[in-house]
Design an enzyme around this catalytic site. Structure first.
Site, PDB file in Angstrom:
ATOM      1  N   ASP A  62       1.085  -1.674   0.091  1.00 23.05           N
ATOM      2  CA  ASP A  62      -0.159   0.627   0.326  1.00 23.05           C
ATOM      3  C   ASP A  62       0.211   1.168  -0.075  1.00 23.05           C
ATOM      4  OD1 ASP A  62      -2.873   1.346   0.386  1.00 23.05           O
ATOM      5  OD2 ASP A  62      -1.790   1.735   2.124  1.00 23.05           O
TER       6      ASP A  62
ATOM      7  N   HIS B  81       4.610   4.397  -3.000  1.00 28.72           N
ATOM      8  CA  HIS B  81       5.631   5.615  -3.324  1.00 28.72           C
ATOM      9  C   HIS B  81       6.125   5.939  -2.608  1.00 28.72           C
ATOM     10  CE1 HIS B  81       0.981   6.250  -3.858  1.00 28.72           C
ATOM     11  NE2 HIS B  81       1.061   6.714  -3.084  1.00 28.72           N
TER      12      HIS B  81
ATOM     13  N   ASP C 162     -10.660   1.507  -4.906  1.00 26.46           N
ATOM     14  CA  ASP C 162      -9.834   3.115  -4.292  1.00 26.46           C
ATOM     15  C   ASP C 162     -10.910   4.207  -5.486  1.00 26.46           C
ATOM     16  OD1 ASP C 162      -7.963   2.529  -1.763  1.00 26.46           O
ATOM     17  OD2 ASP C 162      -5.954   2.144  -3.803  1.00 26.46           O
TER      18      ASP C 162
END
Length: 1563
Positions: A552, A555, A687
């Site tokens: 999760d 980045h 999402d």
């Protein structure tokens, strides 16, 4: 590279000379070095049976091979645990001519790397950057292998599972529902105990699973996941949350150091103050009479005005930025008298008047040089301070303030104000950004239609989200403020936005998650021990249970953190499937994360597309390679060693073992190339918005079908198939999944598109089973309005599926009719067709259960398929194909089945087994002029429309074009177009071979080609380019392999550069009808260059042949051809010379003073290299001319009427020169040479017996290789040679010395009868005395000393010398200055007669030449400092420029390649003798330094021969290697002389030459 077992599952990674992988290959895409995931069981992996072997290839002699080491963290044994930071070294054992191979055996999946250390040309140790490569996991479901492209994953949110007394039952229900849709993996959002927000991603306790579902914690989860695989045939994927924990996590209270707080991150103090003040202002809005229910921008602007006054105005945040002026002035005053100017450092030289006399400049200087700490740090108010001592010294010493008075005080205040000015600007900029960010965020949360519209501002719902979680520590009672996590729009993922390198929290740039505290790892476990230990336990626990991790917020994960924990996870579960949510905004950054973390798949999403065009592009990206894509084949950039294993059955992928096999029967490993990161392509993620919300309900089905057809892993979220109407709120959604329809017996009663998903996933599985290789999966995507078609095929079997979808991105689609679809040369069968219709016009959500919008699947019929006369299938859609429809057809190409690929890849070895050198020339090469010559002008080169003619009629012509086409997969190239439009190329290749089918092996090659071309002609035209290129590539590789079998072992085992040079021997030597080396029979003869010197009298030049002779005929082992060339030219010996132009001996011309000496050198080389080569001395040749030099025609009865042996010919040349040669050329006049002046036809050669040097020529002819005569009447240069080189040419006398040395050796061995010659005066001189005379006088007459004081010791005119430390080009020329010109001819003498040269003097000359006349590919033929230097050759120029018109400057600066070979031979010899750096420690071998220096100087030649469509080295270049249009693109002596260099090095190693040289020079 021996043995099938060693090459199974082996990939080749080639490094360039700087140690960088040669891997960016647009054939497959650029990105990450990714080894394929393969089916294996770890229990069978051992040292002898690795998963895969990465074979690293270091090119022979490359830069990195000097003291080179490969450092890698790949464990050396299957028993050694992987440690990312442990690097072992492997020595690079590379010679100048043989590549080095290093095997890295991989025993576990994951991310690995290597780097190279070496000593560079400056003798400094250098290391490359780390180069990463990844090996993916091997996934099995109940012992059945699951390729990554077969993954169908469904996401479920566990908290929406209905609660019951028996949670296992509800798990089983949802598992059955998902399994029935034929998914094979479930993605679980975090199953851990959740924090106070109830978000699955706000984890309260990482080590505790949700007790509502898992009473026995880990044990319960383990049982559930094991059953998921065993019972439901599905694997598991769980989210891993590295970056944050729930804001109410109990353990944070005990370990607040795990977050970014005012103590662990003091740079956040200003942001902490600001956040607290904003929350306080939010709580007082009503009392301050500000609006609390925002309706519009005016309400928001009113609040912003309040923030300026009540928050920013009161905080005085500027105090964090600037220097405290009052405090600083006081400090200066207090210490002013204490500080003496002698106490300070020496004054900075940069502190000049320009700085001292300008307040702004001085302030900048002080701010930069006198600060204490960093002015970017916002840890404390007024924390920015100056070094008071330095400041006082500046005031006293530079500004001359002797005491602290009002003037001093005023100056300091002004200076400090100026210092603070840019700091205030920074503050102002930050405040503006704070206000901008607050405005945008509050507007989104409270006002915007696309926002949540949170309503009235309260203490529970403050004005904006809290940036910090505040609590009192349990252990110390201190109030902490810990930074909450979030994300930054377009932020740099490589910068920690909570670190001191970012002001994101202060500037309010973070879109914050108020329920999640950002975790602070630091640089290593020691920086936050508890956190690293806790997260290690968390990772270990999950790795032991689940099959995969979804990282999760990847980045925002620090790379070193991800590396540490994923390495830990793989230590417990080596085959861990790792997917990542990665929104870096940069493909480069994506690749960085993938290679460092070993990410298996990156999540991508179709619902991100906002238009049909965007969706089409996404499908194209993840759908596979375009139909008809070119396939990889090793061709002219690979070495084909004769030691390679051969296996006709090993050139395909095996469905049974799914291992990596080789491309053809020649077992060169497949090449590892960069690939784009593998995708887990979701139709919709949890999402993002559902189709009903973002597009239309009907678009659910087309979107899903397009994703299902892609060549990647795919996935979906639970609720997509069930037609959930909207994106569900992970935090606030309270409803549960509806599991009532767990499995209906009547599958038609299934909700949404579940029934269709099952069918789509079944098709995916079928496709994946047969698509093993990346090259197998091909596709074509076409977009036309609402319609998208997607053809997914298997390139080997030709089978596939064709999908037509009609999208519905909005309810306002215009009606669009889709034309009939024609699938060319394709069999087509209808499979199924459906549309999705909405039943409910208005959806009413259930209060307790998550339910979908009522809809129905309508089966569509009445599709018509008819096949036309050309075997094209034409699909007609029915009238009823509404938006939201899909249709699927099964397809198969006409003319292709699973045997064709193997047919093409096999049999070529046998077909080429009977080829010899001459037939290889016919198959591989033949310039157009040569082909026209042998075909009677009926067959030329193939012309590609819109491209031009191939440079060769043979395979090399095709390969030179195909190489880049195949690498770039250029399906739009003119050749690709031509191949699709017709079979002309196939017919041409077969027909032209009829010209040569009397030569060995040609008929076999024709038969092999014919069988394959017949099959290819039956294919759909769009497949022809791919299979044509594959056929050509396979055959070409086998021809190169055959050539290596014919060449000597040292060529076959050499690198691709050596092999490519050797192949020019085949290129340059062939049989033509128009000329030969004999007047009466046609035999293979060497051309000087192509295409300019290919036929008739211009083909065979005596000088060119024998300069090329050693490299192209002897080094390549073509001894019989070499012998024939010696005999052919020996026949035509006349005047003691051999012809310049042979013309088959019919009309030879004798205007070359140097050719005879290159001829004698060639005989010497022949006898030295060829076994029993001395036997040629007794070979007899019939003489073309009588001994009295009378000119007769070749038909004259006197011609060829007597014979001489080669021994006699050698003596004749020496004796004629000793006595003197003087004649006028036969047939002199314009018919012989249209530009020669009359005096130029007079040939005179004589020995100066005071020195032993041979002189010759005059100013009107040019008898050496620099033979360009002036031709321009306009420039008045006609008949005036550019380089007459009369006198004693240095190279001729070097060759003379070599010949004398050789003859003396023959005499000593009893192989040469004569011992002396007669001079002009009739006296005798022995060869020994002539040799000594020459030895004694050479240096005296040619060397130009470095020091003018030494000129009197040499034959040197100090007034003419231009450059010193070199050897003259001439001695006694008609224009004395020409003697002293720096040219490359001295190195010919140096290479063949090194004994003439003082090693020190030779090294001086080599250094001067290396710096001044060595070009990229060739040697400058004249010193650039010379007045006559003209480096651009243009033979067509007809100007009034005397120097250059009509190319008179041919040898006055242009850079000739063959000379470079002699220079490098000299460089090698004398560097070893005279340069200590060039010898190893024992001084009997060359050092890696010398090998590196040679390699560096040949690097451009490597590139040139590979990149040249002519597959050779050019005759010459213009200045600094610039292309010369009038140069032959491939020249015999260019390749031959460079090959000579490499042979010298090889022989030196093999024959212990180095030790002998040291002994001879150090008696």
């Amino acid at each position: 590279m021996k043995g099938r077992s060693q090459l199974e599952n082996t990939l080749l990674l080639r490094l360039d000379s700087d140690g960088v992988p040669i891997a960016n290959n647009t054939l497959y895409g650029s990105g990450v070095l990714t080894l394929p995931s393969l089916p294996y069981k770890l229990e069978y992996i051992n040292d002898d049976n690795p998963i895969v072997t990465l074979k690293i290839m270091i090119a022979a002699g490359s830069t990195i091979s000097r003291d080179g080491l490969i450092w890698t963290n790949v464990p050396e044994s299957s028993n050694v645990e992987f440690n990312r930071d442990h690097f072992r070294k492997i020595i690079i054992k590379s010679s100048i001519h043989s590549d080095c191979y290093i095997d890295l055996k991989l025993f576990r999946p994951g991310s690995f790397c290597f780097y190279v250390s070496y000593r560079n040309k400056k003798n400094l140790l250098k290391t490359t950057k780390k180069h990463y490569f990844i090996l993916g996991p091997s996934l099995f479901i109940n012992d059945t292998y699951l390729p990554l492209n077969s993954i169908n994953c469904q996401t479920i949110i566990s908290k929406w599972l209905p609660k019951s007394t028996s949670p296992e039952d509800n798990w089983q229900k949802i598992f059955k529902l998902i399994a029935n849709k034929k998914y094979n993996m479930i993605h679980f959002t975090p199953l851990q105990q959740r924090g106070e927000s109830n978000s699955p991603y706000s984890i309260y306790d990482q080590l505790m699973f949700d007790p509502d579902f898992f009473k026995e914690n880990q044990k319960s989860v383990k049982l559930l996941i094991d059953d998921l695989e065993k019972t439901h045939n599905m694997l598991s994927l769980t989210d891993i949350v590295f970056n944050h924990t729930a804001n109410n996590s109990f353990w944070l209270r005990k370990h607040p150091e795990s977050g970014y707080n005012q103590f662990t991150a003091p740079h956040l103090n200003a942001a902490i103050e600001l956040d607290k003040a904003l929350l306080d202002f939010s709580s007082r809005l009503k009392s301050l009479n500000y609006p609390v229910d925002l309706k519009n921008d005016n309400d928001l602007l009113e609040i912003l005005d309040g923030i300026k006054v009540h928050v920013l105005g009161q905080l005085k945040l500027w105090e964090y930025y600037v220097i405290n002026i009052k405090e600083t002035v006081n400090e200066v005053e207090a210490k002013f008298d204490e500080i003496s100017i002698t106490n300070g450092d020496e004054e900075d030289e940069s502190l000049n008047d320009e700085i001292l006399n300008n307040l702004e400049n001085l302030a900048a200087y002080v701010r930069e040089n006198y600060n204490v700490g960093n002015f970017d740090n916002l840890a404390e108010r007024y924390s920015h301070k100056l070094n008071i001592e330095k400041l006082i010294i500046l005031l006293k010493k530079s500004k001359k303030f002797e005491k602290f008075d009002e003037e001093t005080n005023t100056f300091i205040i002004n200076l400090l104000d100026e210092i603070n000015l840019p700091l205030y600007r920074i503050y102002d900029d930050d405040v503006n950004e704070i206000l901008e960010q607050l405005f945008n965020r509050i507007k989104y949360l409270r006002i915007s239609d696309d926002g949540p519209k949170l309503g009235v501002i309260t203490n529970k719902s403050p004005l904006t989200e809290p940036y910090f979680t505040r609590f009192v520590g349990e252990n110390d009672g201190i109030e902490y403020a810990l930074a909450n996590n979030g994300w930054i729009w377009n932020g740099n993922p490589l910068i920690d936005f909570a670190s001191k390198n970012s002001k994101a929290y202060l500037r309010r740039e973070v879109i914050v998650w108020g329920d999640c505290v950002k975790l602070r790892y630091g640089k290593e476990p020691a920086d936050s021990p508890y956190l690293w230990k806790r997260m290690s336990d968390y990772i270990t626990m999950n790795a032991k249970i689940f099959h995969g991790f979804r990282i999760d917020n990847c980045h925002s994960t620090p790379l070193h953190v991800g590396e540490y924990f994923l390495d830990l996870a793989r230590s417990h579960n080596p085959n861990l499937y790792v997917v990542a949510e990665l929104f870096s905004g940069s493909e480069t950054t994506d690749c960085l994360f993938v290679e460092r973390l070993g990410i298996s798949s990156l999540i991508r999403e179709a619902m991100q597309a906002s238009s049909e065009d965007e969706l089409s592009n996404l499908i194209h990206r993840y759908g596979g390679r375009p139909i008809g894509s070119y396939k990889f084949v090793p061709m002219d950039t690979f070495a084909f060693s004769p030691d390679l294993e051969l296996d006709e059955d090993y050139c395909t992928y095996s469905i049974k073992d799914k291992s990596i096999h080789c491309v053809s029967e020649i077992m060169i490993p497949r090449v590892l190339t960069c690939q784009p990161p593998h995708a887990l392509f979701m139709d919709c993620t949890h999402d993002n918005k559902m189709p009903y919300e973002k597009r239309t309900i009907e678009d659910t089905l087309p979107n899903a079908a397009l994703v299902a057809f892609c060549s990647s892993a795919i996935g979906s979220v639970y609720g997509y198939d069930e037609i959930y109407p909207e994106l569900l709120d992970l935090v606030n959604e309270k409803r549960k999944y509806d599991l009532s329809g767990s499995i209906n017996k009547n599958l038609n009663d299934e909700v949404g598109i579940c029934k269709i998903k099952r069918k789509l996933n079944a098709i995916r599985k079928e496709i994946a089973i047969s698509s093993i290789d990346i090259e197998d999966s091909e596709m074509h995507v076409h977009h036309e309005g609402q319609y998208i078609t997607f053809h997914r095929t298997n390139s080997k079997t030709g089978k596939g599926y064709y999908l037509i979808v009609r999208t519905k991105f909005s309810d306002f689609n215009e009606d669009q009719m889709f034309p009939s679809v024609t699938l060319r040369a394709t069999k087509c069968k209808f499979n199924c067709a459906y549309s999705l219709e909405k039943v409910d016009t208005s959806f009413s959500p259930d209060n307790d259960l998550l339910t979908g919008v009522k809809s129905k699947i309508v089966e569509l019929k009445d599709f018509t398929i008819h096949v036309d006369a050309d075997s094209n299938s034409v699909i007609e859609l029915p009238e009823n194909f509404p938006p939201g429809s899909i249709a699927i057809f099964e397809t198969g190409y006409v003319g292709i089945d699973d045997t064709l690929d193997h047919l093409i890849r096999s049999g070529a070895l046998k077909a080429t087994s009977n080829l010899n050198f001459e037939s290889l020339n016919a198959v591989l090469f033949r310039s157009e002029s040569e082909e026209l010559d042998v075909s009677g002008n009926t067959f030329g080169a193939y012309n590609i429309p819109n491209h031009g003619k191939l440079v060769y009629c043979g395979l090399q012509g095709w390969v030179s074009v195909l190489r880049d086409i195949m690498i770039n997969n250029d399906l739009a190239h003119p050749l690709s177009v031509n191949l699709r439009e017709g079979h002309w190329a196939l017919d041409y290749i077969l027909e032209r071979l009829n010209l040569y089918n009397d030569k060995p092996g040609i008929r076999d090659v024709q038969a092999w080609l014919a069988e394959r071309f017949d099959k290819i002609k039956q294919l759909p035209n769009f497949l022809v380019p791919s299979f044509f290129a594959l056929t050509i590539g396979i055959l070409y590789g086998c021809c190169r392999f055959k050539a290596m079998l014919l060449f000597p072992k040292y060529i076959g085992n050499a690198n691709v550069f050596v092999q490519s040079l050797a192949l020019t021997s085949i290129q340059m030597v062939s049989e033509v009808k128009s000329t030969s080396i004999f007047p009466n029979i046609n035999v293979p003869c060497m051309c000087a260059g192509l295409p300019h010197f290919s036929t008739n009298y211009m083909r065979c030049w005596g000088r060119d042949v024998f300069i090329s002779f050693r490299g192209l005929l002897l080094v390549t082992g073509r001894y019989e051809t070499a012998k024939q060339h010696i005999l052919g030219f020996a026949k035509t010996t006349k005047h003691g010379l051999i012809p310049n132009l042979l013309d088959a001996g019919r009309n030879p011309r004798y205007n070359a003073r140097d050719a005879a000496w290159f001829f004698l050198q060639a005989i010497q080389d022949y006898i030295t290299i060829v076994p029993e080569g001395h036997s040629i001395l007794s070979e007899k040749v019939s003489r073309r001319f009588p001994l009295n030099d009378k000119y007769i025609t070749y038909e004259d009865p006197e011609a060829f009427s007597y014979s001489s042996s080669i021994e006699e010919i050698i003596y004749e040349i020496l004796s004629r020169h000793a006595k003197g040669i003087k004649f006028r050329e036969a047939n002199a006049g314009p018919n012989l040479d249209r530009v020669m002046k009359d005096e130029g036809f007079n040939i005179e050669i004589a020995v100066d017996w005071s020195t032993g040097l041979i002189h010759g020529g005059n100013q009107f002819n040019c008898g050496t290789w620099m033979d360009k005569n002036g031709e321009s009447e306009k420039a008045k240069s006609k008949g005036v040679p550019g380089t007459p080189r009369d006198g004693a040419a240095v190279e001729i006398n070097g060759l003379l010395k070599s010949t004398l040395r050789f003859v003396l050796k023959l005499i000593s061995e009893g192989k040469f009868k004569k011992t002396d010659v007669t001079r002009q005066d009739g006296s005798k001189i022995s060869f020994a005395d002539w040799n000594d005379l020459l030895q004694e006088n050479f240096e005296k007459n040619y060397y130009i000393p470095l020091d003018p004081k030494d000129d009197n010791e040499y034959n040197t005119d100090s007034n003419i010398v231009n450059r010193r430390g070199i050897y003259k080009d001439l001695c006694g020329s008609g224009k004395p200055f020409e003697d002293y010109q720096l040219r490359p001819n001295q190195f010919i003498a140096m290479a063949v007669a090194p004994e003439l040269f003082s090693p020190e003097h030779a090294m001086s000359a080599i250094k001067v030449a290396d710096e001044n006349i060595r070009g990229k590919l060739g040697m400058r033929t004249l010193d650039p400092s010379d007045y006559n230097y003209r480096p651009y050759y243009n033979n067509s120029e007809d100007s009034d420029d005397f120097a250059t018109s009509k190319g008179r400057n041919y040898h006055q600066g242009p850079e000739w390649v063959w000379c470079y070979g002699y220079f490098m031979r000299s460089f090698h010899t004398f560097n070893f003798l005279a340069n200590p750096l060039s010898r190893n420690e024992t001084e009997n071998r060359p050092s890696s330094y010398l090998m590196q220096q040679i390699y560096l100087r040949l690097d451009d030649h490597r590139k040139a021969i590979i990149e040249s469509p002519w597959a050779g080295l050019p005759e010459l270049t213009n200045k600094d290697g610039e292309f010369c249009q009038d140069s032959s693109p491939t020249q015999a002596w260019s390749s031959g002389c460079i090959l000579d260099v490499l042979y010298d090095v090889w022989v030196a190693f093999d024959s212990k030459w180095y030790a002998k040289q040291i002994k001879q020079n150090n008696p």
